[in-house]
Design a protein around this motif. Structure first.
Motif, PDB file in Angstrom:
ATOM      1  N   UNK A  51      16.363   7.402 -17.937  1.00 22.81           N
ATOM      2  CA  UNK A  51      15.603   7.308 -16.687  1.00 22.81           C
ATOM      3  C   UNK A  51      14.250   8.014 -16.800  1.00 22.81           C
ATOM      4  N   UNK A  52      14.237   9.177 -17.444  1.00 18.58           N
ATOM      5  CA  UNK A  52      13.002   9.970 -17.550  1.00 18.58           C
ATOM      6  C   UNK A  52      12.139   9.505 -18.723  1.00 18.58           C
ATOM      7  N   UNK A  53      12.735   8.758 -19.652  1.00 16.27           N
ATOM      8  CA  UNK A  53      12.001   8.365 -20.866  1.00 16.27           C
ATOM      9  C   UNK A  53      11.872   6.848 -21.001  1.00 16.27           C
ATOM     10  N   UNK A  54      11.518   6.215 -19.927  1.00 14.67           N
ATOM     11  CA  UNK A  54      11.413   4.750 -20.006  1.00 14.67           C
ATOM     12  C   UNK A  54      10.079   4.266 -19.457  1.00 14.67           C
ATOM     13  N   UNK A  55       9.043   5.013 -19.823  1.00 17.25           N
ATOM     14  CA  UNK A  55       7.696   4.656 -19.390  1.00 17.25           C
ATOM     15  C   UNK A  55       7.262   3.344 -20.034  1.00 17.25           C
ATOM     16  N   UNK A  56       7.647   3.156 -21.314  1.00 21.38           N
ATOM     17  CA  UNK A  56       7.295   1.914 -22.023  1.00 21.38           C
ATOM     18  C   UNK A  56       7.878   0.712 -21.274  1.00 21.38           C
ATOM     19  N   UNK A  57       9.146   0.827 -20.899  1.00 25.72           N
ATOM     20  CA  UNK A  57       9.820  -0.271 -20.204  1.00 25.72           C
ATOM     21  C   UNK A  57       9.160  -0.527 -18.844  1.00 25.72           C
ATOM     22  N   UNK A  58       8.692   0.556 -18.219  1.00 27.84           N
ATOM     23  CA  UNK A  58       7.992   0.411 -16.935  1.00 27.84           C
ATOM     24  C   UNK A  58       6.677  -0.352 -17.128  1.00 27.84           C
ATOM     25  N   UNK A  59       5.980  -0.045 -18.250  1.00 25.69           N
ATOM     26  CA  UNK A  59       4.709  -0.732 -18.552  1.00 25.69           C
ATOM     27  C   UNK A  59       4.959  -2.217 -18.801  1.00 25.69           C
ATOM     28  N   UNK A  60       6.058  -2.511 -19.497  1.00 24.65           N
ATOM     29  CA  UNK A  60       6.404  -3.910 -19.776  1.00 24.65           C
ATOM     30  C   UNK A  60       6.617  -4.652 -18.442  1.00 24.65           C
ATOM     31  N   UNK A  61       7.358  -4.003 -17.539  1.00 23.95           N
ATOM     32  CA  UNK A  61       7.591  -4.599 -16.215  1.00 23.95           C
ATOM     33  C   UNK A  61       6.262  -4.841 -15.498  1.00 23.95           C
ATOM     34  N   UNK A  62       5.395  -3.870 -15.610  1.00 21.08           N
ATOM     35  CA  UNK A  62       4.112  -3.968 -14.925  1.00 21.08           C
ATOM     36  C   UNK A  62       3.272  -5.119 -15.490  1.00 21.08           C
ATOM     37  N   UNK A  63       3.297  -5.262 -16.835  1.00 21.34           N
ATOM     38  CA  UNK A  63       2.507  -6.338 -17.481  1.00 21.34           C
ATOM     39  C   UNK A  63       3.036  -7.720 -17.114  1.00 21.34           C
ATOM     40  N   UNK A  64       4.371  -7.786 -16.958  1.00 16.38           N
ATOM     41  CA  UNK A  64       4.985  -9.099 -16.684  1.00 16.38           C
ATOM     42  C   UNK A  64       4.958  -9.448 -15.196  1.00 16.38           C
ATOM     43  N   UNK A  65       4.492  -8.517 -14.371  1.00 15.92           N
ATOM     44  CA  UNK A  65       4.543  -8.696 -12.919  1.00 15.92           C
ATOM     45  C   UNK A  65       3.935 -10.023 -12.419  1.00 15.92           C
TER      46      UNK A  65
END
Lengths: 289, 289
Positions: A51-65
């Motif tokens: 949960x605390x170390x998933x910034x990369x996955x958050x960026x991927x979500x953001x790019x695919x938005x």
């Protein structure tokens, strides 16, 4: 490190009439199942948690938005402003990321329906991951999700669906929208034919081509299974948005860019073997799925 | 001690068009929500967990089994051997008990369909409890559930639905079967009018009648809410099996048998106040829901 692993053995569901390609005896199923239950991400929301170390996955979500938003709108049009839709996020993980995509989908639907002066549908939000996923942590974030969506005019209902997306997870003909982000590159099991890839957990620049082919074959089998299963579960006119890790370098499958990160991990593990923190025999059984 | 508590504030779902009697401002909702999130059973499967200390609840399930089986068969006939049914267990708690009722329902359906030479339906098994319920522990028991049902000819799909059953949990017109065992006696909030019941956490033989009436009123409001919400969620011809704690002594609502267990708890808490383990002011805020 993202530690979402998947496994082909049905865990939360059992389909007696399964038409999956792979069939196991009862004993094999049990043994494979125990393999699957051993796999999980790092739970909770502490410093070392997923949960605390998933910034990369958050960026991927953001790019695919933008793709997610576009397809959500298309779904609503395809279904002619339905009264109800069922959305699944497959390989949702745990923590705040889990609810990001769902939040986007709910928000898009509500704004879109408002624009077209239509009542928004009731939305079933199904969050899926392996049974050992930390659903408790995800559910703790639901109140933030609810607060964020308090202005939402429609109703939505959140559920957790424990099980591998390489097994049936939902009834036939029930899903309208399937989303999966940064999860489908995880395989269902260790590929066959890695014997010549000694001392590496994944493809490295020095791996034989057979290692690459072994991973490719397993991915193809798994992805075919995934598509067949979703075909059974989805309604006609449903939509899938799947976000994958891809390769920039098609020409050379062993190119450094494709696997450098995991090469470093292999080297670290080799270091631990040299320093006798891990035995050589145990090391042989460490593979990246 | 069973510590399943419930609360009226929507937690995992939000219905913008709610027609519930109780409406709160945003601030009130947030404050009430934080009250609800503080409530949970003792998780895990250790010595002090709910999972390990729920033999009474298991006995209740066992005693109600004939009613559950009879009504499950009736459902299948009512729906004329459907292809799909959705079952909800409300206030499911955590641990092995959670899956007992579901297992019974699945088994009954399969045997019944076999007897009538019909294909069994696909079954959606929805396990509900408050968001702080330990769903992780429940999901860990799913493989035992799967092993037990390996001979099952139909398919079933398990999901966890976090939220209070005093809020909407499912889409309209979606549930075929609702089961709730030993959960509905827990109220959504502390009843109003307990001022005169000082130093007791619940009704005792020495309580004023107003205390009994306060609990009764709250139960009636909560149960009415529960039924209204399920009415929205259930399909026509659906069936509910609800197991309650009842009273043998109707004549005297303050009869010892109805509340002796909680009288002992009140006395213990009073002892802790005398020994200054709990302050008098904190004690005033301890009530059994």
């Amino acid at each position: 490190m993202d530690s979402r692993f998947t496994h082909i053995v049905p865990s939360s569901s059992f389909n007696g009439n399964t038409d999956q390609n792979e069939k196991y005896s009862d004993d094999e199923e049990r043994s494979l199942y125990s393999f699957a239950t051993a796999l999980s991400m790092s739970g909770g929301d502490g410093d070392n948690s997923y949960s605390t170390n998933s910034l990369l996955q958050r960026r991927v979500l953001s790019k695919a938005k933008p793709v997610l938003v576009k397809n959500t709108k298309e779904l609503i049009i395809n279904l002619n402003f339905p009264k109800y839709i069922k959305v699944a996020d497959l390989g949702c993980s745990s923590g705040q990321n889990t609810l990001l995509a769902m939040s986007e989908i709910i928000n898009t639907i509500n704004v879109f329906c408002q624009k077209w002066n239509q009542n928004p549908p009731e939305i079933d939000c199904c969050l899926n991951d392996l049974p050992n996923n930390d659903f408790n942590t995800t559910f703790k974030f639901i109140h933030l999700f609810s607060e964020k969506n308090l202005t939402c005019k429609g109703s939505y209902f959140v559920s957790g669906v424990p099980g591998s997306f390489y097994s049936r997870l939902f009834p036939r003909n029930s899903l309208h929208f399937v989303h999966s982000s940064y999860g489908l590159h995880w395989l269902s099991k260790v590929p066959e034919g890695l014997e010549k890839n000694k001392m590496s957990v994944y493809i490295t620049t020095s791996s034989p081509l057979s290692t690459y082919k072994a991973y490719l074959n397993q991915f193809q089998r798994d992805f075919t299974t995934f598509l067949k299963l979703r075909y059974e579960e989805m309604v006609p006119n449903g939509i899938m948005v799947l976000t994958f890790i891809g390769r920039n370098t098609i020409g050379n499958p062993l190119h450094r860019d494709c696997c450098h990160f995991w090469t470093l991990l292999s080297k670290s593990l080799r270091g631990l073997v040299v320093e006798v923190y891990i035995s050589k025999s145990k090391r042989k059984h460490l593979f990246l799925l």
